[in-house]
Design a protein around this motif. Structure first.
Motif, short mmCIF file in Angstrom:
data_model
loop_
_atom_site.label_atom_id
_atom_site.label_comp_id
_atom_site.label_asym_id
_atom_site.label_seq_id
_atom_site.Cartn_x
_atom_site.Cartn_y
_atom_site.Cartn_z
N ASP A 251 0.85 -1.19 0.00
CA ASP A 251 0.00 0.00 0.00
C ASP A 251 0.88 1.23 0.00
O ASP A 251 1.95 1.24 0.61
N GLY A 254 2.18 2.64 3.55
CA GLY A 254 2.67 1.55 4.38
C GLY A 254 3.43 2.00 5.61
O GLY A 254 3.93 3.12 5.69
N ARG A 284 -6.44 -5.98 5.12
CA ARG A 284 -5.43 -5.15 5.79
C ARG A 284 -5.26 -5.59 7.25
O ARG A 284 -4.13 -5.64 7.77
N GLN A 289 2.44 -6.70 8.25
CA GLN A 289 3.01 -5.38 7.96
C GLN A 289 2.40 -4.84 6.68
O GLN A 289 2.03 -5.60 5.78
N ILE A 290 2.30 -3.52 6.61
CA ILE A 290 1.91 -2.85 5.37
C ILE A 290 3.17 -2.20 4.81
O ILE A 290 3.81 -1.39 5.47
N VAL A 291 3.52 -2.58 3.59
CA VAL A 291 4.78 -2.16 2.99
C VAL A 291 4.49 -1.23 1.81
O VAL A 291 3.56 -1.45 1.03
N SER A 292 5.28 -0.17 1.70
CA SER A 292 5.12 0.75 0.58
C SER A 292 6.41 0.80 -0.23
O SER A 292 7.50 0.57 0.28
#
Length: 322
Positions: A251, A254, A284, A289-292
């Motif tokens: 995302d 992130g 989500r 983890q949310i990674v950008s």
């Protein structure tokens, strides 16, 4: 009169200007009894749904053009018709699976027709000369130029098949959340193959499926990388958690930027959301983890296929150092 065998029915008296009238004696009521529930549309011979299902090459033996892009994705088992000389030839060149090549009778042959016939013969694909009217019907009125190719249903894997401890390397799977363009799916399959991934997961609903467009964009990688069908993506991610995988969501907002990813050496599921809506809320919530992907401020977002490719490359780069 009581006992009168000629009685036709009860006499209904009322304020009608016509006076008393003779009833039906219950005939209409009895006529409605014992017929049971109304059959489904597809089971009624006079209904268009029944006639559509009987067409050669569709999902129940008839020809559909969507390639299974409808809702509940076990119905993704429908076939697909690729129409047009350029499209058919490209599909044959890219080894898209095919069951029949349809050629219109007395068609004006050119190099594309001749090459399509040659490839079909080499691949032992049945070639059927078809009247133009029938070809119009099979392609649902598309511009076919006298040539059409029938693509069989894709044989989806089960998500559990991707949890394989004997697979070479550290497990790496990509899951799609709301990706509806089959060309993005094909590009992601190609990246998974290029960077050592083990499979791709697509949800049954609101997601691209393995159409001819996905096959072509994958550039042959779809023959090597299994695509699994998830009835419920959230539960599938939870199952991967239980199997020891970390789930990372991609995302633009992130918590972790890609170069700082510390979990590259672990078994991973990378979840890719749509370019417009991103990751859905439940998906989500099930990510570790949310990674950008770090980008210049001049670019708002990356295409889903490109973002996935960049992420898989970085994971492969870090794993090569382990």
């Amino acid at each position: 009169m009581p006992g009168n065998s000629q009685r036709r029915g009860a006499i209904r008296k009322g304020a009608s200007k016509k006076g008393a009238t003779v009833g039906t004696g219950g005939h209409r009521r009895r006529a409605l009894e014992g017929k049971g529930p109304t059959p489904k549309a597809g089971d009624r011979p006079n209904h268009k749904a029944y006639k559509s299902a009987q067409r050669p090459g569709s999902g129940h033996g008839g020809a559909g053009r969507s390639g299974g892009q409808s809702g509940g994705r076990k119905s993704r088992s429908s076939t697909e018709i690729v129409a047009g000389r350029n499209s058919v030839l490209e599909a044959l060149r890219m080894d898209v699976p095919a069951t029949t090549l349809y050629v219109a009778g007395r068609v004006d042959s050119d190099d594309r027709i001749r090459e399509a016939l040659k490839i079909a013969a080499e691949r032992v694909i049945p070639i059927l000369e078809t009247p133009r009217g029938e070809l119009d019907r099979l392609t649902d009125g598309a511009v076919h130029q006298g040539l059409a190719l029938q693509v069989p249903p894709y044989d989806y894997a089960h998500p559990g098949d991707l949890v394989n401890p004997e697979a070479p390397g550290i497990p790496l799977v990509v899951a799609l959340d709301g990706i509806t363009d089959p060309r993005n799916l094909g590009a992601i399959i190609r990246s998974v193959a290029a960077f050592g991934g083990h499979g791709v997961i697509v949800p049954e609903r609101r997601s691209a499926g393995m159409t001819a467009a996905a096959w072509k964009t994958s550039a042959g990688a779809a023959a090597r990388i299994p695509v699994a069908l998830a009835g419920n993506l959230t539960r599938t991610l939870q199952d991967f958690h239980k199997a020891g995988f970390f789930v990372l969501g991609l995302d633009m907002d992130g918590d972790v930027e890609l170069p700082g990813l510390a979990l590259a050496g672990e078994p991973l599921v990378i979840v890719v959301g749509s370019e417009g809506k991103g990751l859905s809320r439940l998906v989500r919530e099930n990510c570790d983890q949310i990674v950008s992907v770090p980008m210049s401020s001049a670019v708002e977002s990356l295409n889903a296929g490109i973002a996935t490719s960049v992420t898989l490359y970085e994971i492969a780069r870090q794993r090569a150092k382990l």
